[in-house]
Design an enzyme around this catalytic site. Structure first.
Site, mmCIF file in Angstrom:
data_model
loop_
_atom_site.group_PDB
_atom_site.id
_atom_site.type_symbol
_atom_site.label_atom_id
_atom_site.label_comp_id
_atom_site.label_asym_id
_atom_site.label_seq_id
_atom_site.Cartn_x
_atom_site.Cartn_y
_atom_site.Cartn_z
ATOM 1 N N HIS A 1 19.181 -35.302 22.525
ATOM 2 C CA HIS A 1 18.376 -34.097 22.677
ATOM 3 C C HIS A 1 18.060 -33.849 24.150
ATOM 4 C CE1 HIS A 1 17.641 -34.447 18.310
ATOM 5 N NE2 HIS A 1 17.415 -33.150 18.378
ATOM 6 N N LYS B 1 12.224 -33.186 24.776
ATOM 7 C CA LYS B 1 11.861 -33.625 23.423
ATOM 8 C C LYS B 1 10.958 -34.839 23.496
ATOM 9 C CE LYS B 1 13.619 -34.415 18.792
ATOM 10 N NZ LYS B 1 12.646 -33.421 18.272
#
Length: 246
Positions: free
Chosen positions: A130, A134
């Protein structure tokens, strides 16, 4: 349809854009200190929540007071948080998913169906990637996929390995988190067997797919009776005609 949005970051704004494409009205888009408005805000056709676990308390109060259905995509929930969402399902229709991609929903179904056969012959490992912003790890989607593969949690979940770990046990499943750049989301399950490896990967080119999927699911959720639903139940128990009409 009239919406209330809780969580008005990048995902919240994308959901607002997707909702407006359908001609839906956003009554309020709340974040941070604005969440206090939930105490007096009038009811809507649906509240969509992509915020933070700490928002659950005010959100519960709003849903119970106004009887507004809830679609949630907030990640980082504990089992206690999820139980509170299930209890809200006795009052209104509630849909919770850590990921609103159709591809992830299909992958989850595959794992549920073929998981026992895979685990009999293969050793699973999961790698998720990600963007740098995040906050939670492993991702909610990684945990969702791990639960689909191993719903009874018979495998010990190893979040990273270091040092002298010894031989990998058959009762393990590794979950590894990679963070950096602007990666929207990529999840790969590896199944290592004797002289062969199988891998299943889902890659999101943009977070837009999650916003579009959430809005599509929202249109189906408001037609349901009170209950706690998964994305699979909403998408795959709906008639083909109803899905096409969306």
């Amino acid at each position: 349809m009239k919406l209330v949005l809780t969580g008005y970051g990048k995902m919240g704004r994308m959901i607002e854009e997707e909702a407006q494409k359908r001609g839906w009205e956003v009554l309020a888009a709340l974040d941070g200190p604005d969440l206090g408005r939930l105490e007096t805000l009038l009811g809507a056709d649906l509240v969509i929540d992509f915020s933070h676990p700490d928002t659950l308390g005010p959100l519960e109060g709003y849903v119970r007071r106004t009887k507004t259905p809830l679609l949630s995509g907030t990640t980082g929930y504990s089992e206690a948080h999820l139980e509170r969402l299930r209890q809200l399902g006795s009052v209104v229709p509630v849909l919770y998913s850590a990921n609103y991609s159709l591809g992830i929903a299909l992958l989850r179904r595959m794992l549920e169906q073929f998981g026992p056969a895979l685990l009999e012959s293969f050793e699973p490992e999961l790698v998720e990637k990600h963007h740098r912003q995040k906050a939670d790890a492993p991702s909610g989607t990684a945990l969702l996929l791990a639960d689909a593969l191993d719903p009874a949690h018979q495998l010990r979940r190893i979040c990273g390995r270091e040092g002298f770990c010894g031989e990998r046990g058959r009762d393990e499943m590794g979950l590894f988190s990679v963070r950096g750049g602007t990666v929207a989301g990529e999840h790969t399950l590896y199944f290592f067997g004797q002289d062969e490896t199988l891998s299943l990967t889902h890659s999101a080119a943009s977070r837009r797919i999650f916003a579009a999927g959430a809005v599509k699911a929202a249109a189906l959720l408001v037609k349901r009776s009170p209950g706690f639903y998964t994305l699979d139940e909403i998408l795959f128990s709906t008639s083909e005609k109803e899905r096409t009409d969306l």
